[in-house]
Design a protein around this motif. Structure first.
Motif, mmCIF file in Angstrom:
data_model
loop_
_atom_site.group_PDB
_atom_site.id
_atom_site.type_symbol
_atom_site.label_atom_id
_atom_site.label_comp_id
_atom_site.label_asym_id
_atom_site.label_seq_id
_atom_site.Cartn_x
_atom_site.Cartn_y
_atom_site.Cartn_z
ATOM 1 N N LYS A 62 61.293 56.200 66.171
ATOM 2 C CA LYS A 62 61.716 54.867 65.733
ATOM 3 C C LYS A 62 63.123 54.632 66.251
ATOM 4 N N PRO A 63 63.272 53.850 67.325
ATOM 5 C CA PRO A 63 64.612 53.612 67.866
ATOM 6 C C PRO A 63 65.324 52.523 67.058
ATOM 7 N N ALA A 64 66.629 52.398 67.248
ATOM 8 C CA ALA A 64 67.403 51.364 66.552
ATOM 9 C C ALA A 64 66.934 49.975 66.984
ATOM 10 N N ALA A 65 66.982 49.052 66.050
ATOM 11 C CA ALA A 65 66.525 47.681 66.329
ATOM 12 C C ALA A 65 67.385 47.004 67.389
ATOM 13 N N LEU A 66 68.626 47.459 67.535
ATOM 14 C CA LEU A 66 69.529 46.800 68.498
ATOM 15 C C LEU A 66 69.251 47.232 69.936
ATOM 16 N N THR A 67 68.562 48.360 70.127
ATOM 17 C CA THR A 67 68.361 48.870 71.491
ATOM 18 C C THR A 67 66.913 49.346 71.762
ATOM 19 N N PRO A 68 65.937 48.524 71.467
ATOM 20 C CA PRO A 68 64.555 48.979 71.707
ATOM 21 C C PRO A 68 64.185 49.018 73.189
ATOM 22 N N LEU A 69 64.855 48.216 74.014
ATOM 23 C CA LEU A 69 64.457 48.148 75.427
ATOM 24 C C LEU A 69 64.823 49.445 76.152
ATOM 25 N N CYS A 70 65.964 50.028 75.800
ATOM 26 C CA CYS A 70 66.323 51.337 76.375
ATOM 27 C C CYS A 70 65.293 52.381 75.956
ATOM 28 N N ALA A 71 64.793 52.261 74.725
ATOM 29 C CA ALA A 71 63.797 53.234 74.244
ATOM 30 C C ALA A 71 62.500 53.088 75.037
ATOM 31 N N VAL A 72 62.097 51.853 75.289
ATOM 32 C CA VAL A 72 60.878 51.621 76.086
ATOM 33 C C VAL A 72 61.060 52.246 77.470
ATOM 34 N N ALA A 73 62.210 51.992 78.088
ATOM 35 C CA ALA A 73 62.458 52.506 79.444
ATOM 36 C C ALA A 73 62.459 54.037 79.458
ATOM 37 N N THR A 74 62.961 54.662 78.396
ATOM 38 C CA THR A 74 62.983 56.129 78.308
ATOM 39 C C THR A 74 61.563 56.673 78.180
ATOM 40 N N LEU A 75 60.775 56.046 77.316
ATOM 41 C CA LEU A 75 59.400 56.539 77.148
ATOM 42 C C LEU A 75 58.564 56.309 78.401
ATOM 43 N N GLU A 76 58.859 55.228 79.114
ATOM 44 C CA GLU A 76 58.138 55.000 80.381
ATOM 45 C C GLU A 76 58.383 56.148 81.355
ATOM 46 N N VAL A 77 59.616 56.637 81.388
ATOM 47 C CA VAL A 77 59.939 57.776 82.263
ATOM 48 C C VAL A 77 59.084 58.986 81.872
ATOM 49 N N LEU A 78 59.022 59.266 80.573
ATOM 50 C CA LEU A 78 58.295 60.450 80.115
ATOM 51 C C LEU A 78 56.791 60.320 80.343
ATOM 52 N N VAL A 79 56.268 59.117 80.124
ATOM 53 C CA VAL A 79 54.833 58.900 80.335
ATOM 54 C C VAL A 79 54.510 59.054 81.821
ATOM 55 N N GLU A 80 55.362 58.480 82.649
ATOM 56 C CA GLU A 80 55.142 58.588 84.095
ATOM 57 C C GLU A 80 55.222 60.042 84.580
ATOM 58 N N ALA A 81 56.053 60.827 83.902
ATOM 59 C CA ALA A 81 56.192 62.241 84.287
ATOM 60 C C ALA A 81 54.966 63.059 83.906
ATOM 61 N N GLY A 82 54.086 62.477 83.069
ATOM 62 C CA GLY A 82 52.839 63.188 82.759
ATOM 63 C C GLY A 82 52.643 63.577 81.301
#
Ligand code: ADP
Length: 483
Positions: free
Chosen positions: A176-196
């Protein structure tokens, strides 16, 4: 971007809207412009995320350490390849200067790299038994489903600092990321998902309703571990609830760092160090010095040098070259600065530079506060005990070592402390007496992915990063074997 189309919730490998279909806006604190929308998840989305993490657990825990290591190593490469793009997003969403954002993305990737290696070092021991026909071995196994709750001030590195060791250990997670910065959280998870990272291993619920999501996470018996970074007030509450179901808990909370300049130190070098560390992230860091104690023999030189350095700091949007002071995160933060300054002035402090809110031409954001030096601070002032989390350096003189150690330890917090001295004995003696989890000796940044980060007292429980970082995600299983 339409408010109706946010799909920032990740459950079971699928990016989704909130079940309620509600969304909330994300703004750039410098321009006040809406830069995107996030799905406003609730208890129902959270329950689905927990179920996905639970469903994925056995398979993930059953992968080899080398497989998990490979995915983390790949994520490190992807994140570094996207450093500029992620930094630009961070600056627009959180406000920190671009250079600081670039540094943070590098620091975030460091955790991926570090835990890619640590994954391969999860090993147990053999223990001699008193019985001739018995052998003991230990296994270290993942604790289970992890709930990770993260703050806005370091919106990418605080995620990898938790998710990388969780992944390395073989845990599945709900973030659960902070409400003020959810877009950075999305971008971080995209990296991890793309990595496999496989579906269900990492899940995320973005929300503006922190308590609804947080309570569902900590009350769930399926969740076996809470890792939280944020305020002491919220961390204490969540930790108390988490222990009702005897979850493992690590919480990294507020700080109130003392910064002590001894008579043998170079006051100019110390003042330059203070100017750098105090204003990092516009003072919005838990390791930011809150009380700067300078030996009376150096006091005037220190205050003059610090004031000169602070005068040169440029306030503005993080994208503007040369800016080192971005906006504060919200209006409440500015009001706190104003109240701490006003209170200190009423009680006899001096402002040598700054002291008030500033407007930056061409920017709609209203949360800029001038970098400030408050001299002659005393324990009667609000700023002396209350965490500032903003660009105010509070400076005061002291006369002897015993006095300054007692003062430095007179805080509910115990995260970082800083000591400036050229005398080895003083450095060691004082470091040993400071009730803090981290001490910088002539050093303004005692942090690294390879070093344990964490505090004592109201600053938290547990350590992140370093050799200890993965322990928080592992249980020890003893096996007794009769032979
Ligand atoms: P900060 O002062 O850094 O904003 P908070 O403790 O308020 O500190 O926030 C840190 C994290 O905790 C954020 O993700 C925030 O949404 C979350 N949070 C705040 N209040 C609650 C709550 N009652 N339950 C669960 N999470 C919460």
């Amino acid at each position: 971007m339409s408010a109706n189309t946010a799909t920032t919730i990740l459950i079971g490998g699928e990016w989704r809207e909130a079940l309620s279909r509600s969304t909330f806006p994300v703004t750039n604190p410098a321009t006040a412009a809406v830069i995107g929308w996030a799905s406003d998840g609730g208890a129902d989305d959270t329950a689905a995320a927990i179920a996905a993490a639970d469903g994925a657990f056995d398979a993930w825990a059953g992968t080899t350490a080398h497989q998990r290591s490979g995915i983390l190593a790949q994520a490190n490469l992807i994140m570094r390849g996207r450093q500029k793009e992620l930094a630009a997003l961070m600056t627009s969403e959180q406000g920190k200067p671009l250079k600081a954002s670039l540094n943070e993305v590098g620091y975030a990737a460091d955790f991926l790299a570090w835990f890619a290696e640590e994954a391969k070092r999860i090993g147990g021991v053999t223990i001699p038994s008193a019985r001739a026909d018995q052998r003991f071995i230990t296994m270290r196994q993942p604790v289970g489903v992890v709930a990770a709750i993260t703050p806005w001030n370091y919106p990418i590195s605080m995620l990898t600092r938790k998710l990388a060791p969780a992944l390395a250990a073989g845990c599945t997670s709900v973030l659960k990321p902070a409400a003020l910065t959810p877009l950075c959280a999305v971008a971080t998870l995209e990296v991890l998902v793309e990595a496999g990272v496989p579906a269900g291993v990492l899940n995320m619920v973005t929300t503006s309703r922190a308590a609804a999501v947080g309570d569902t996470l900590v009350e769930s018996p399926v969740v076996r571990k809470l890792t939280f970074t944020g305020s002491t007030a919220v961390g204490k509450k969540l930790a108390a609830k988490a222990t009702e179901s005897l979850k493992r808990v690590s919480v990294e909370l507020g700080g109130h760092a003392p910064f002590i300049v001894f008579p043998d130190a170079d006051p100019v070098r110390a003042a330059k160090g203070a100017a750098l560390v105090k204003f990092l992230n516009t003072g919005q860091a838990c390791i930011s010095p809150n009380r700067i104690y300078v030996h009376r023999s150096h006091y005037d030189t220190f205050v003059t040098t610090l004031t000169e350095r602070v005068k040169a700091l440029k306030v503005g949007a993080g994208e503007t070259p040369g800016v080192s002071i971005g906006p504060l995160i919200d209006e409440r933060a500015v009001t706190k600065m104003e109240s701490q300054v006003l209170d200190a002035l009423e009680k006899g402090a001096r402002v040598t530079v700054g002291g008030e809110r500033v407007e930056v031409e061409g920017l709609e954001g209203k949360t800029f506060f001038a970098p400030t030096v408050l001299a002659d601070v005393t324990p009667e002032m609000q700023i002396y005990y209350e965490e500032t989390f903003g660009p105010i350096a509070a400076v005061m003189p002291y006369d002897d070592e015993e006095e300054v150690i007692a003062k430095a330890n007179d805080s509910e917090y115990g995260l970082a402390a800083y000591v400036y001295t050229n005398d080895l004995s003083t450095a060691i003696r004082v470091t040993e007496k400071l009730r803090y989890g981290m001490v910088g000796v002539n050093d303004i940044n005692p942090t690294s992915a390879s070093a344990p980060f964490g505090g004592v007292k109201a600053s938290g429980l547990g350590r992140e990063g370093g050799y200890e970082g993965i322990d928080e995600y592992l249980d020890t299983k003893l096996v007794g074997i009769a032979v």
